[in-house]
Design a protein around this motif. Structure first.
Motif, mmCIF file in Angstrom:
data_model
loop_
_atom_site.group_PDB
_atom_site.id
_atom_site.type_symbol
_atom_site.label_atom_id
_atom_site.label_comp_id
_atom_site.label_asym_id
_atom_site.label_seq_id
_atom_site.Cartn_x
_atom_site.Cartn_y
_atom_site.Cartn_z
ATOM 1 N N ARG A 1 0.835 -1.203 0.000
ATOM 2 C CA ARG A 1 0.000 0.000 0.000
ATOM 3 C C ARG A 1 0.870 1.253 0.000
ATOM 4 O O ARG A 1 0.625 2.197 -0.748
ATOM 5 N N THR B 1 -1.009 4.577 -1.615
ATOM 6 C CA THR B 1 -2.452 4.459 -1.487
ATOM 7 C C THR B 1 -2.827 4.597 -0.019
ATOM 8 O O THR B 1 -2.162 4.047 0.853
ATOM 9 N N ASP C 1 -8.591 4.831 0.279
ATOM 10 C CA ASP C 1 -8.598 4.494 -1.159
ATOM 11 C C ASP C 1 -8.698 2.988 -1.367
ATOM 12 O O ASP C 1 -9.441 2.510 -2.220
#
Length: 193
Positions: A19, A24, A28
């Motif tokens: 991630r 991100t 999200d």
């Protein structure tokens, strides 16, 4: 069970690293997977044990295989075992295994009568290259015939359809990017004499 526990314990840090690598947020990722932010946070911290129902959408969202996500050891067999899929009157042989990004296929339309075009649209970008036979490509208002060695590329939001140009079979390659990725071809300029 020790190996299984170790593998599952390593999933949380791997999820967090993926991630962060992709820059991100948990929000999200939650929107992309349908998994709550609190569940994602607990998975990353090791407070929740990963399940297949949670890992499958996460692997898809991160564009990695489930094996990569859980750190499964390699099987020792490097061969790709193609599993043909029959759909829309053709056989599709996937040439890539990884999720996300550009996917490659070999498509075979067997000999037979010509079908009536039924153009469809979807997200993405496609590049086709004819290997054998003559491919009919209906693309928007254009009705094209591609011969062996010819290629076409197009945005798949334009209505399109593939079929035989005649009664003979046709084989072609397709590179497809569901997120609109384009195939980038590079060529050196010809040397001047």
């Amino acid at each position: 069970m020790d190996d299984l526990d170790r593998a599952l314990d390593a999933v949380g840090p791997r999820l967090r690293a993926l991630r962060r690598e992709r820059e991100t947020t948990l929000a999200d990722l939650s929107a992309a997977t349908g998994i709550s932010v609190s569940t994602l946070s607990r998975l990353e911290s090791g407070g929740r044990r990963p399940t297949l129902e949670l890992l499958l959408p996460l692997a898809k969202a991160h564009g990695v295989t489930l094996d990569e996500l859980v750190g499964a050891p390699p099987t020792g067999d490097p061969r790709i075992h193609l599993r043909p899929v029959a759909a829309f009157g053709m056989t599709m042989l996937p040439l890539t295994r990884r999720p996300g990004g550009i996917q490659a296929y070999k498509l075979i339309i067997p000999a037979g009568g010509r079908a009536e075009p039924e153009p469809k649209t979807h997200e993405g970008y496609e590049w086709v290259y004819v290997l054998n036979g003559r491919l009919r490509l209906v693309l928007g208002e254009h009705d094209l015939v591609l011969a062996p060695g010819e290629a076409a590329e197009f945005d798949t939001r334009v209505p399109h359809w593939f079929g035989r140009a005649d009664d003979d079979g046709v084989e072609f390659l397709s590179l497809f990017g569901s997120q609109g990725e384009r195939a980038h071809l590079r060529a050196r300029p010809r040397d001047r004499e």
